[in-house]
Write a protein that holds these residues in place. Sequence first.
Motif, PDB file in Angstrom:
ATOM      1  N   ARG A  14     -48.764  16.437 -44.530  1.00 56.65           N
ATOM      2  CA  ARG A  14     -50.079  16.100 -45.078  1.00 56.65           C
ATOM      3  C   ARG A  14     -50.739  17.341 -45.672  1.00 56.65           C
ATOM      4  N   VAL A  41     -44.343   5.660 -52.024  1.00 55.20           N
ATOM      5  CA  VAL A  41     -45.617   4.978 -52.226  1.00 55.20           C
ATOM      6  C   VAL A  41     -45.483   3.577 -51.640  1.00 55.20           C
ATOM      7  N   ARG A  45     -50.518   3.770 -51.532  1.00 59.45           N
ATOM      8  CA  ARG A  45     -50.778   5.046 -50.870  1.00 59.45           C
ATOM      9  C   ARG A  45     -49.504   5.885 -50.843  1.00 59.45           C
ATOM     10  N   GLY A 109     -48.293   7.427 -58.494  1.00 63.60           N
ATOM     11  CA  GLY A 109     -49.648   6.921 -58.371  1.00 63.60           C
ATOM     12  C   GLY A 109     -50.085   6.071 -59.539  1.00 63.60           C
ATOM     13  N   PRO A 261     -54.277   8.473 -53.831  1.00 68.09           N
ATOM     14  CA  PRO A 261     -54.547   8.212 -52.415  1.00 68.09           C
ATOM     15  C   PRO A 261     -53.403   8.680 -51.527  1.00 68.09           C
ATOM     16  N   MET A 262     -53.715   9.498 -50.541  1.00 68.04           N
ATOM     17  CA  MET A 262     -52.724   9.963 -49.574  1.00 68.04           C
ATOM     18  C   MET A 262     -53.451  10.468 -48.338  1.00 68.04           C
ATOM     19  N   ASN A 263     -52.748  10.561 -47.229  1.00 69.03           N
ATOM     20  CA  ASN A 263     -53.343  11.080 -46.003  1.00 69.03           C
ATOM     21  C   ASN A 263     -53.516  12.586 -46.121  1.00 69.03           C
ATOM     22  N   GLY A 280     -56.998   8.663 -42.897  1.00 74.27           N
ATOM     23  CA  GLY A 280     -56.664   8.015 -44.151  1.00 74.27           C
ATOM     24  C   GLY A 280     -57.430   8.580 -45.320  1.00 74.27           C
ATOM     25  N   THR A 282     -58.673  10.893 -48.513  1.00 83.30           N
ATOM     26  CA  THR A 282     -58.068  11.573 -49.644  1.00 83.30           C
ATOM     27  C   THR A 282     -58.805  12.861 -49.965  1.00 83.30           C
ATOM     28  N   GLU A 296     -64.328   8.549 -47.871  1.00 82.78           N
ATOM     29  CA  GLU A 296     -63.336   7.534 -48.243  1.00 82.78           C
ATOM     30  C   GLU A 296     -63.166   7.531 -49.748  1.00 82.78           C
TER      31      GLU A 296
END
Length: 297
Positions: A14, A41, A45, A109, A261-263, A280, A282, A296
């Motif tokens: 991450r 993906v 995500r 993405g 969007p990614m952790n 969760g 971004t 968020e």
Amino acid sequence: MRARAALSDWYELRPYPGDEGADDFGAILDHIPEFVFVISVRDGRLATHMRTSARHLPLLESLGCTEPVPSDSPALHGHAASYRYRSVRHCALPVGDADAASPIFRIMGDSVAGSAYLMVWCRRRASHPRISQYIRRTERGQAADGLAGLMSGMWGGASKPGPTQTHNARLAREKAASRHLFACDVVAAADSMDDLRAVESSFPSMSLRRHSKADTRHIDLVSSGRAPIPWWGGSRMPILSDVELRLFVRLPDENDMASVPMNAGRMVSRSGGERVEGGGATTIDIERPEGPGVSEP
């Protein structure tokens, strides 16, 4: 078949805003001799996973912009299209533009509608006999690949190399002198052929081609580092330098975090607050007076 590799543990890698001068992927290439790297993906995500020996966890925990989080395997099965890939040209020849970087996160993405992934198994080699053999045969004016190359190896014979052979031998020597070389196995899978073609569009031009469909058994072999190296046709199995490997996979940077969007990983607040779990998120807001917060997307 080579001995089973000790690739025992999965980690989700991450990203977080950290040391701008850190080269986390370079540290992995320098210090971890074998690993499986998966960029995927799912449900819109993105995630980056790595499988390697648990003894390398202290190194992963020392990275400047990446947090390793122990995880289960990413979802590697059940896709409509799954393929293995081989090099378009002989593996001794360089791939792509050394100044480029993989666009894999932007492409996944923006262009992948369903689920998809790119998986690369990598084992570092100090040198590789297929490259040495290519150089030796090419400098002798012999065919270096295919049936003609096999016959040259059996019966010998030599002639003055032509301009193309001389040029290719020089390129192969430059590749052989790279900081690192990695024997690789590449698999891509997606929920549709359109999504698969989107993943393939991240490859450097004329670098890899579909070789065969990847069934469940082969996917498991690659993801565990136990896929066999073929004795026939092995000259097209990808051998990538550390520079070339970055043309296919890499770690996400802050631009990727802001747009895909990614952790997010944990980070230390500039105000000295506690490390917080990105979950969760971004983006991570570290300027709020009440302490680090998570926004968020």
